[in-house]
Design an enzyme around this catalytic site. Structure first.
Site: not given
Ligand code: ATP
Ligand code: MG
Length: 1119
Positions: A400, A123, A171-172, A168, A398, A118-119
């Site tokens: 985690e 995206t 974050s998605s 993030n 990805g 994340s981050g």
């Protein structure tokens, strides 16, 4: 390594390579030595130089720069467009271009798999890929609309599916896979989006420092007051339980502006106004739902039953969704369980009510999100039915690994495990295919196959997911612990499963492994999962009462979102579990990806401070590990690390061998062979494929590169040398040429100057000499002239002197002679007087005087006789007088002579002539100096009868009508009284009367006795007009006076004057001479006026009647 793509460049284009100007190595495959440290060091080196992209073969590693770099400009797009993958320094555009071109030109469906934590920038990477493809694909109104819709789906999904997390700010919170569909030309037709596993727990609860989904904040900040009132919302975040307050505002995020962006994006994508409204209503309903609170109400059976605390929010929510309040209220208090055709209703306690409320909120939101995806898909779906080429973009979380990993992390990591599996599969497959294609012997590659881990999770019989499902469906008490027990039993022997209480006793003493946890050795590392919540989350239960209440809502979307609430379709079977659903969708995704050509983007975040320029080694190392990047490199260079087509290889290294430099005429493969032999590269280091040369070790390549660099330096020096020589020579030749030109010009100029100087000097000298010569001549001439003048003067003086001397002499002589004569005369006189004194008497002097006078008179008269003038009385000549003293006598003699001569002349006249002269004399008396006509009449004789009336038989009758002798007969003009024009009449005058008769017939028109004539009027001018005025009251005067004109006016009037006076026995008839007189016509008196007219009138006077009282006669002015 494959030399992919086949864009042909023009010959002029400079061939570049990834190997040029490398910072570290651009491709990790070339890393030497290859180990984790060197790998991370390479990443750091590149990151420090702003090189955020690095390749592992065709995989792109992307480091998040956390700041905007100038490498995403339209110029960059152009730079990477249609270039081979390894031609330029690593860039995400190179991958996007490669994928797009093989899709368009080789008809291979593509997928771009973007993974990372994340981050890490997944995206952003997916957006870069999409924007690149949008920039390079076809253009046109329709295509642009499709592109715009595809791109604008992002802000919508991000608003509803993204949230600020600690990692993030954007974050998605869902996985996204998007298929973009293209036609045969490569123009986009549309797309299909699939979403995976929205993190719906966030709707009700957010970890510390995080926020709910963006849309809640955007709606409250950005919507107009009007909209908010309609949605029964308040702008204040603190009014809503579901919104965390500590990080409600995010730095650098403008929620209000984002709301407008989302609104616009929804319009572009094709949402109807009422659809947008419905969506916002659901969002508002979720917020309201969060505010519903419960209180316990004791019941008889001793259990607590929940009741809604404050019904206002419930009411508003029900109004928004169109639900009957009591229905929902009941659903929060009771739960109906149906089993074997029996319905049992149990009450819910407060905790259960809250669970039900949150479950409803999560379901409502996640179903709304899925509906949005479906709705977007409807808009962006390709219209054409023809076969599409597809490019899939996967942006999915990805691996985690948190401190506390739960069900979500478990299935996310499962998904990544699958992606890794497919990656290895596809990479090896591709690798193998290439070897076969190139005819190179395939050496088996040792690699870690994670199929075993996948199997541990997804196996249908004893996989973890299968067991979880089994546990969820099992009757009896089911808890997370019973589930862990089950795992401990079944997976105990699995190499990758670890649990404290597993039958595998080796973990009994492992204190890093807590009791309620299990650990899985993922390909990327070990992850510890806490089993708490696994069962619940997998069940994902929503009480049927709630779904049925929702289905009853009148809101347009609710029936679609809660189809299971339809009482007509009551399904007693349990809905599929979350794990099951996810496994199915991952399975579907994998099958989809398997049919496509994969392209990988591995995102890494350099630090967890969201800050630029910071490279936290441990963090990167961690990501490198669980992304399996080292494994990646190892697989990539298991056989031959580097490969290149013979053409490009020869092109790059031909300078290393004399035979191939500068041109190799034969086949490229032979050239490479010659080249490698010449460079004495060991035979085991390379293999010859069909179209490519394969190099085993990067070191070999670097040796070649090094030699090439050195060679290029030499070549550069050579080129420089030649160029400098050429430039100097050219410069010199130019200078020489210029110098000649300058010299020529200068010489010409100098000669011109010199010539002009000489010329002007010559002219000066010439003029001086000429001047001098001229002056000399002038002096000479002047001298000569002066000499002549002197001579003349001298001569003149001389002659003058001579003449004067002569004159003096002559005068002297004359004086002497005169003196002699005087003296002689005196002497003579004296002599005579002495001699004659005796003869003289005393009066002799008087006698001499008289005698002398007599002699003179005698001489005068005799002389006069000869000089006498003629006898004509008009001769004015008379001889001059000889002596002064005869003055009086001389003029007296002249007078006497004139009288005598006139008398003599008169004596010659007859009687008739006398009368004539008398008449002339009278005329003179009348007219002289009075009328201008007179002088011209003097020389004309008065003829009287101009008609010869007696002789002319024509006038016989007239003659007989006149009794007396005719004194004058002439033709006159009678002036018409009316218009002043003249008519000819015969005018006869006798001693008693005058007659006017017709000229042609001779008939008498008027006969007037002379006594009736009182006066005659004429003008002073040279005209012949005259008026005969008659006595008033006489018979003749009846018709008035006569106005006539005659050519012989003077004669006529004179005769009339003489005769008229005699006949009337009076002194004379009045002759009135004036330029204005009155004439009596009948009764009127008319004034006749004479004026001097211009010569244009001709020679005769013209008479014109001007008005009743005026007749104007214009007389030509006398010349
Ligand atoms: N190429 C880039 N250039 C500049 N900034 C970037 C780039 N990639 C990512 N970022 C920054 O990093 C932030 C996080 O990126 P992004 O949202 O793409 O991460 P992610 O991998 O999708 O994370 P998540 O899994 O949480 O969705 C972005 O908001 C942006 O600020
Ligand atoms: Mg993201």
């Amino acid at each position: 390594m494959t030399e992919r793509g086949g864009a042909t460049h023009s010959k002029m284009e400079v061939k570049t390579s990834l190997l040029d100007n490398m910072i570290g190595v651009g491709d990790m495959v070339l890393l030497e030595p290859l180990n984790e440290n060197s790998f991370i060091e390479n990443l750091r080196k590149r990151f420090d130089h702003n090189e955020i992209y690095t390749y592992i073969g065709s995989v792109v590693i992307s480091m998040n720069p956390y700041r905007s770099l100038p490498i995403f400009t339209p110029e960059k797009v152009e730079e990477y467009r249609n270039r081979n993958f390894y031609e330029l320094s690593p860039h995400i555009y190179a991958l996007a271009d490669e994928a797009y071109r093989s899709l368009r030109d080789q008809d291979k469906d593509q997928c771009i798999l973007i993974t990372g934590e994340s981050g890490a920038g997944k995206t952003e990477a997916s957006k870069l890929v999409m924007s690149y493809v949008a920039a390079v694909c076809g253009k046109g109104q329709e295509v642009n609309k499709v592109k715009e819709q595809l791109l604008q789906s992002n802000p919508v999904l991000e608003a509803f599916g993204n949230a600020k997390t600690v990692r993030n700010d954007n974050s998605s919170r869902f996985g996204k896979y998007m298929d973009i569909e293209f036609d045969f030309k490569g123009d986009p037709l549309g797309g299909v989006i699939s979403n995976y596993l929205l993190e719906k727990s966030r709707v009700c609860k957010q970890p510390r420092g995080e926020r709910n989904f963006h849309i809640f904040y955007q709606l409250l900040s950005g919507a107009s007051n009007d909209t908010l009132t309609k949605l029964k919302l308040d702008r204040d975040f603190s009014k809503y339980n579901y919104l965390s307050l500590d990080s409600a505002t995010v730095n650098g995020l403008d929620d209000a502006a984002s709301f407008r962006t989302v609104w616009n994006a929804m319009q572009i994508v094709g949402f109807m106004e009422d659809e947008v409204q419905s969506v916002l209503e659901l969002v508002a309903a979720v917020l309201k739902l969060g505010n519903i609170e419960f209180k316990p109400e004791s019941r008889v059976n001793g259990f607590d039953e929940s009741r809604v605390k404050d019904k206002n929010d419930l009411k508003e929510m029900c109004e928004l969704l169109g639900i009957e309040q009591s229905v929902l209220e009941r659903a929060f208090s009771y739960r109906t369980v149906e089993a074997k055709m029996e319905k049992v209703s149990t009450t819910l306690n407060v905790a259960q009510a809250y669970y039900a409320r949150d479950a409803l909120a999560k379901n409502l939101y996640s179903r709304l999100f899925s509906w949005l995806v479906t709705r977007i898909n409807e808009s962006i779906k390709a219209q054409a039915k023809t076969r599409h080429k597809v490019m899939g973009v996967l942006d999915i979380y990805g691996f985690e690994i948190f401190e506390d990993n739960s069900f979500e992390q478990f299935i996310i990591n499962y998904c990544n495990e699958k992606l890794q599996q497919i990656f290895i599969e596809l990479t090896l497959r591709e690798e193998q295919e290439e070897y076969i294609r190139e005819g190179i012997e395939w050496t088996n590659i040792e690699y870690f196959n994670n199929a075993i881990i996948c199997d541990l999770i997804e196996n249908n019989q004893n996989g973890i997911l299968a067991m979880l499902d089994e546990e969820c469906l099992r009757p009896g008490t089911v808890t997370d612990d019973t589930f862990l027990d089950k795992l401990n039993t079944i997976c105990a022997e699995h190499q990758h499963f670890e649990s404290r209480l597993s039958k595998n006793s080796k973990f009994l003493t492992d204190h890093s492994l807590p009791h309620s946890c299990f650990r899985i050795q993922h390909y990327a590392g070990k992850v510890l999962y806490r089993v708490e919540g696994f069962v619940d989350k997998n069940n994902d239960l929503l009480y049927r009462d709630l779904s049925q209440a929702m289905y009853k809502a009148t809101h347009s979307l609710m029936k679609q979102l809660f189809p299971e609430g339809n009482p007509a379709k009551v399904n007693l079977k349990r809905p599929p579990t979350a794990g099951f659903q996810f496994k199915a969708s991952v399975g579907g995704l994998m099958r989809n990806l398997q049919t496509k050509n994969p392209n990988y983007i591995r995102c890494i975040k350099p630090n967890d401070k969201k800050a630029a320029h910071i490279f936290t080694e441990s963090l990167v190392c961690h990501q490198v590990r669980y992304l399996g990047l080292m494994e990646n490199v190892r697989v990539r260079r298991a056989g031959y690390a580097f490969r290149q087509s013979y053409e490009s290889s020869l092109e790059r290294y031909k300078m290393l061998c004399k035979q191939t430099w500068p041109h190799w005429r034969g086949a490229a493969r032979d050239g490479v062979e010659v080249l490698l032999t010449d460079c004495s590269v060991p035979a085991e280091e390379f293999a010859y494929g069909r179209s490519k040369i394969f190099i085993r070790n990067p070191r070999t390549l670097f040796t070649l590169e090094e030699r090439r660099r050195a060679c290029l330096e030499d070549l550069a020096t050579l080129i420089q040398k030649i160029y400098r020589g050429w430039r100097c020579r050219t410069q010199f030749l130019l200078l020489k040429k210029s110098q000649v030109v300058v010299a020529a010009w200068y010489r010409r100029y100098a000669q011109q100057k010199k010539y002009q100087k000489i010329k002007s000097a010559t002219l000066v000298m010439q003029s001086f000499i000429r001047g001098w010569k001229a002056r000399k001549i002038l002096r000479q001439l002047k001298y000569e002239k002066r000499c002549k003048e002197a001579v003349t003067t001298i001569a003149a003086y001389w002659h003058g002197t001579q003449a004067r001397r002569e004159l003096r002499r002559l005068k002297e002589v004359a004086r002497r002679k005169h003196a002699v004569a005087v003296i002689w005369a005196y002497w003579q006189g004296l002599q005579v007087r002495r001699e004659y004194r005796k003869f003289f008497r005393a009066n002799a002097g008087k006698k001499i005087y008289n005698f002398t006078i007599q002699r003179i008179m005698q001489k005068y008269f005799l002389g006069l006789k000869t000089t006498m003038p003629s006898m004509s009385p008009i001769d004015n000549t008379w001889p001059a007088r000889p002596y002064m003293f005869l003055e009086g006598a001389h003029s007296e003699l002249r007078r006497i002579f004139h009288f005598w001569r006139c008398k003599k002349y008169q004596g010659q006249f007859t009687e008739e002539k006398k009368a004539v002269y008398e008449e002339k004399l009278e005329a003179s008396e009348i007219f002289k100096d009075k009328k201008a006509l007179y002088p011209s009449s003097v020389s004309q004789p008065f003829k009287g009868d101009y008609l010869e009336i007696q002789k002319n038989p024509k006038y016989q009758k007239l003659n007989s009508a006149v009794e007396d002798k005719v004194l004058l007969a002439d033709v006159v003009n009678k002036i018409n009284r009316a218009n002043g024009k003249g008519a000819p009449r015969l005018f006869l005058l006798t001693k008693n009367n005058f007659v006017l008769a017709d000229q042609k017939t001779g008939q008498v028109k008027a006969s007037v006795p002379l006594p009736d004539l009182t006066s005659v009027s004429v003008s002073t001018q040279s005209d012949g007009f005259f008026a005969l005025k008659l006595k008033e009251g006489s018979a003749s005067a009846a018709k008035g006076d006569f106005l006539l004109s005659s050519e012989h006016l003077i004669e006529l009037i004179t005769k009339l004057h003489r005769t008229g006076a005699t006949a009337a026995d009076r002194d004379q008839i009045n002759i009135d001479i004036s330029d204005e007189f009155l004439v009596q016509f009948n009764q009127d008196k008319v004034c006749v006026k004479f004026i001097q007219g211009g010569p244009k009138n001709g020679n005769s006077a013209a008479c014109k009647r001007k008005n009743n009282r005026l007749l104007e006669v214009s007389v030509p002015s006398s010349p």
